[in-house]
Design an enzyme around this catalytic site. Structure first.
Site, PDB file in Angstrom:
ATOM      1  N   LYS A  23     -20.637  24.317  59.278  1.00 26.69           N
ATOM      2  CA  LYS A  23     -19.220  24.631  59.497  1.00 26.69           C
ATOM      3  C   LYS A  23     -18.315  23.627  58.782  1.00 26.69           C
ATOM      4  O   LYS A  23     -17.368  24.012  58.114  1.00 26.69           O
ATOM      5  CB  LYS A  23     -18.918  24.612  61.000  1.00 26.69           C
ATOM      6  CG  LYS A  23     -17.440  24.607  61.324  1.00 26.69           C
ATOM      7  CD  LYS A  23     -17.174  24.573  62.806  1.00 26.69           C
ATOM      8  CE  LYS A  23     -17.147  23.186  63.411  1.00 26.69           C
ATOM      9  NZ  LYS A  23     -15.886  22.437  63.256  1.00 26.69           N
ATOM     10  N   ASN A  24     -18.624  22.350  58.923  1.00 26.64           N
ATOM     11  CA  ASN A  24     -17.719  21.337  58.382  1.00 26.64           C
ATOM     12  C   ASN A  24     -17.818  21.183  56.868  1.00 26.64           C
ATOM     13  O   ASN A  24     -17.018  20.467  56.264  1.00 26.64           O
ATOM     14  CB  ASN A  24     -17.938  19.988  59.080  1.00 26.64           C
ATOM     15  CG  ASN A  24     -17.380  20.002  60.501  1.00 26.64           C
ATOM     16  OD1 ASN A  24     -16.698  20.955  60.902  1.00 26.64           O
ATOM     17  ND2 ASN A  24     -17.673  18.962  61.264  1.00 26.64           N
ATOM     18  N   CYS A 118     -10.189  19.983  68.327  1.00 26.42           N
ATOM     19  CA  CYS A 118     -10.676  19.548  69.638  1.00 26.42           C
ATOM     20  C   CYS A 118      -9.882  18.344  70.118  1.00 26.42           C
ATOM     21  O   CYS A 118      -9.526  17.469  69.330  1.00 26.42           O
ATOM     22  CB  CYS A 118     -12.161  19.190  69.567  1.00 26.42           C
ATOM     23  SG  CYS A 118     -13.235  20.622  69.577  1.00 26.42           S
ATOM     24  N   ARG A 123      -5.511  12.010  66.719  1.00 20.41           N
ATOM     25  CA  ARG A 123      -6.165  12.226  65.430  1.00 20.41           C
ATOM     26  C   ARG A 123      -5.105  12.194  64.337  1.00 20.41           C
ATOM     27  O   ARG A 123      -4.633  13.228  63.875  1.00 20.41           O
ATOM     28  CB  ARG A 123      -6.942  13.551  65.456  1.00 20.41           C
ATOM     29  CG  ARG A 123      -8.021  13.531  66.522  1.00 20.41           C
ATOM     30  CD  ARG A 123      -8.791  14.822  66.601  1.00 20.41           C
ATOM     31  NE  ARG A 123      -9.799  14.944  65.566  1.00 20.41           N
ATOM     32  CZ  ARG A 123     -10.676  15.957  65.516  1.00 20.41           C
ATOM     33  NH1 ARG A 123     -10.646  16.903  66.420  1.00 20.41           N
ATOM     34  NH2 ARG A 123     -11.577  16.007  64.558  1.00 20.41           N
ATOM     35  N   PRO A 124      -4.749  10.991  63.888  1.00 22.99           N
ATOM     36  CA  PRO A 124      -3.690  10.854  62.887  1.00 22.99           C
ATOM     37  C   PRO A 124      -4.117  11.409  61.528  1.00 22.99           C
ATOM     38  O   PRO A 124      -5.306  11.559  61.266  1.00 22.99           O
ATOM     39  CB  PRO A 124      -3.482   9.337  62.801  1.00 22.99           C
ATOM     40  CG  PRO A 124      -4.767   8.736  63.256  1.00 22.99           C
ATOM     41  CD  PRO A 124      -5.357   9.701  64.244  1.00 22.99           C
ATOM     42  N   ILE A 125      -3.127  11.703  60.666  1.00 22.27           N
ATOM     43  CA  ILE A 125      -3.451  12.153  59.309  1.00 22.27           C
ATOM     44  C   ILE A 125      -2.781  11.239  58.270  1.00 22.27           C
ATOM     45  O   ILE A 125      -2.523  11.647  57.144  1.00 22.27           O
ATOM     46  CB  ILE A 125      -3.076  13.631  59.060  1.00 22.27           C
ATOM     47  CG1 ILE A 125      -1.596  13.891  59.369  1.00 22.27           C
ATOM     48  CG2 ILE A 125      -3.949  14.579  59.874  1.00 22.27           C
ATOM     49  CD1 ILE A 125      -1.087  15.197  58.761  1.00 22.27           C
ATOM     50  N   ASP A 126      -2.504  10.007  58.697  1.00 16.52           N
ATOM     51  CA  ASP A 126      -1.804   9.084  57.790  1.00 16.52           C
ATOM     52  C   ASP A 126      -2.561   8.848  56.481  1.00 16.52           C
ATOM     53  O   ASP A 126      -1.949   8.681  55.427  1.00 16.52           O
ATOM     54  CB  ASP A 126      -1.536   7.748  58.494  1.00 16.52           C
ATOM     55  CG  ASP A 126      -2.818   7.122  59.027  1.00 16.52           C
ATOM     56  OD1 ASP A 126      -3.533   7.794  59.794  1.00 16.52           O
ATOM     57  OD2 ASP A 126      -3.131   5.978  58.654  1.00 16.52           O
ATOM     58  N   ASP A 306     -20.318  13.565  66.317  1.00 13.69           N
ATOM     59  CA  ASP A 306     -20.489  14.943  66.781  1.00 13.69           C
ATOM     60  C   ASP A 306     -21.817  15.157  67.522  1.00 13.69           C
ATOM     61  O   ASP A 306     -22.065  16.232  68.057  1.00 13.69           O
ATOM     62  CB  ASP A 306     -20.390  15.932  65.608  1.00 13.69           C
ATOM     63  CG  ASP A 306     -18.940  16.174  65.205  1.00 13.69           C
ATOM     64  OD1 ASP A 306     -18.034  15.597  65.838  1.00 13.69           O
ATOM     65  OD2 ASP A 306     -18.708  16.937  64.246  1.00 13.69           O
ATOM     66  N   ILE A 328     -15.551   6.218  66.779  1.00 12.04           N
ATOM     67  CA  ILE A 328     -14.739   7.055  65.889  1.00 12.04           C
ATOM     68  C   ILE A 328     -13.528   7.661  66.609  1.00 12.04           C
ATOM     69  O   ILE A 328     -12.418   7.620  66.097  1.00 12.04           O
ATOM     70  CB  ILE A 328     -15.580   8.192  65.259  1.00 12.04           C
ATOM     71  CG1 ILE A 328     -16.912   7.668  64.705  1.00 12.04           C
ATOM     72  CG2 ILE A 328     -14.783   8.929  64.187  1.00 12.04           C
ATOM     73  CD1 ILE A 328     -16.868   6.854  63.451  1.00 12.04           C
ATOM     74  N   ARG A 398     -16.604  28.173  68.481  1.00 12.28           N
ATOM     75  CA  ARG A 398     -15.961  27.729  67.241  1.00 12.28           C
ATOM     76  C   ARG A 398     -16.992  27.227  66.244  1.00 12.28           C
ATOM     77  O   ARG A 398     -16.735  27.240  65.035  1.00 12.28           O
ATOM     78  CB  ARG A 398     -14.981  26.592  67.542  1.00 12.28           C
ATOM     79  CG  ARG A 398     -13.776  27.050  68.326  1.00 12.28           C
ATOM     80  CD  ARG A 398     -12.859  25.908  68.588  1.00 12.28           C
ATOM     81  NE  ARG A 398     -12.753  25.096  67.380  1.00 12.28           N
ATOM     82  CZ  ARG A 398     -12.027  24.010  67.282  1.00 12.28           C
ATOM     83  NH1 ARG A 398     -11.339  23.590  68.304  1.00 12.28           N
ATOM     84  NH2 ARG A 398     -11.985  23.340  66.156  1.00 12.28           N
TER      85      ARG A 398
END
Ligand code: UD1
Length: 433
Positions: A23-24, A118, A123-126, A306, A328, A398
């Site tokens: 999936k990832n 999830c 969960r930053p996206i900086d 995961d 993480i 999912r």
């Protein structure tokens, strides 16, 4: 209609299970598939709801999507007509952020709803944003959305402050057609990063070093069509390997790349399982009592976050006291409250779980708090005495293709049933009692 899994524990998982595509890896590759102006065919897609969501998203901006069969799709991105992506379906998935990189890289403009996914902590996206800016893009955050645009993208030297799978892939996407060379330092090394690079290279991109912590991307003017097969899902495979251990079973995971499973195999061996490896399969046999160990989640090739809930579940049934440290994500222990209802002895302190093994679990009503923890609770239910009812299984769907069917194929007793359908629930209870 709300479905739940009803599970009667006690049967060891025994047999062979086919592992689906990752999936990832599939999510960023499907985003990347809109970048060439020619047709691409992608094989070995997992049939899970996250994939359906990203396919809807790329269709919504004008990509032509044709399903050839359940695991194969044909995509043509020659007529991208919009740069904005919104909708309830896309809010739920994390991987919506790959559409930022893909659209920015192709048409220099992208506006995507702020990524969800999830709920396992902030969960930053900086780092994604820093990467785009490093290529000359402007990034704005108008009301719950991310808007990135550029007149022109030029190669840059980008140093990642944290090792991020998503940010590494997004910079690759945004830079494949930029002018000049981009260098990513402190890049993530996960197998799905290599898969994305291999896919783009098969479309004519020039990406070197994927799988190491320095990646070099020489911008090309255009990408062409290709046919590509997604790698097998490391986490799905790992989940069934742990399922064998949790239920004291004997499982062969088929169509896998054993190298990607090394950190998982190593821990199972340390705990006393037998692990046998072939070219494209791994067998896990758990016939002896399992021993304690400590684990820390780390970026690849370390132990994957995961697989953390599955690991904690197994240690809860192993002799002695173990410590699992999550490095993480911040709040990835929410499922522990559910495991406790099944009899687990676990306390949480900060980012560590202290686990004292118990003899066995007892069935309970539990709720899947997220994708991987949901799968771990199902595995716990398969080993428990009596019936376990897992709800909120849309999280599990999912990322796990035909989960209950694959488990039944291994002899597990599990059924997906509408939570309100008492008759069906009783029917299943009668059948397996
Ligand atoms: C991806 C996977 C997820 C997996 C995770 C780690 C997808 C859709 N999701 O998530 O299943 O658990 O990798 O293997 O592929 N971070 C920042 N700033 C950023 C980006 C990340 O501080 O801009 C931090 C995160 O908070 C986290 C760490 O970096 O602590 C790793 O995150 P990252 O590798 O980016 O995970 P995701 O891409 O969200």
């Amino acid at each position: 209609m709300m479905n739940q899994y009803v599970i009667k524990g006690g049967n060891p998982l025994v047999g062979e299970v086919d592992i689906s595509g990752a999936k990832n890896a599939a999510l960023p590759i499907l985003a990347a598939a809109i970048m060439p102006d020619e047709t691409v065919v992608i094989e070995n897609l997992p049939d899970v709801t996250d994939i359906q969501a990203i396919l809807m998203a790329i269709e919504s901006v004008g990509a032509q999507v044709t399903r050839l069969d359940r695991h194969t799709v044909k995509i043509n991105g020659s007529h991208i007509s919009d740069y904005r992506i919104d909708g309830d379906y896309i809010r739920k998935i994390r991987a919506s952020y790959y559409l930022l990189g893909a659209l920015l890289g192709k048409i220099h403009k992208a506006e995507v709803v702020y990524p969800g996914g999830c709920n396992i902590g902030l969960r930053p996206i900086d780092q994604h944003i820093k990467g785009f800016q490093g290529l000359g893009a402007e990034v704005e955050l108008p009301h719950g959305r991310v808007y990135a645009y550029a007149d022109k993208l030029t190669g840059g030297h980008i140093y990642m402050d944290v090792v991020s799978v998503g940010a590494t892939m997004n910079v690759i996407l945004a830079s494949v057609m930029a002018e000049g060379t981009t260098i990513i330092e402190n890049a993530a090394k996960e197998p799905h990063i290599v898969d994305l690079a291999n896919f783009l290279n098969s479309c004519g991109a020039s990406i070197r070093g994927a799988g190491t912590d320095v990646i070099r991307i020489k911008g090309v003017q255009r990408l062409h069509g290709t046919e590509y097969t997604i790698i097998p899902d490391q986490i799905e495979a790992g989940t069934y390997m742990f399922g064998a251990a949790v239920t004291k079973g004997d499982v062969v995971v088929k169509n896998v790349i054993p190298k990607h499973l090394e950190s998982i195999s190593a821990k199972l061996i340390e705990m006393g399982c037998e692990v046998e490896e072939g070219d494209d399969w791994v067998r896990v046999v758990a016939s002896k009592p399992l021993k304690r160990t400590n684990v820390k989640t780390l970026p690849y090739p370390g132990f994957p976050t995961d697989m953390q809930p599955q690991m904690t579940t197994l240690l809860a049934l192993s002799q002695g006291t173990s410590i699992v440290t999550e490095t993480i994500f911040e709040t990835r222990f929410k499922y522990v409250a559910e495991l406790r209802r099944m009899g687990a002895n676990i306390t949480i302190e900060g980012n560590a779980a202290f686990i004292t093994g118990v003899e066995g679990f007892t069935g309970a009503d539990v709720s899947a708090p997220d994708l991987r923890a949901g799968a771990a609770l199902v595995m716990a239910g398969l080993s428990a005495e009596g019936f376990t009812y897992v709800d909120q299984i849309h999280y599990i769907e999912r990322g796990y293709e035909r989960f209950e069917k694959k488990i039944r194929g291994l002899g597990g007793r599990i059924e997906k049933i509408d939570s309100d359908d008492d008759r069906e629930i009783r029917k299943f209870q009668m059948k397996v009692s």
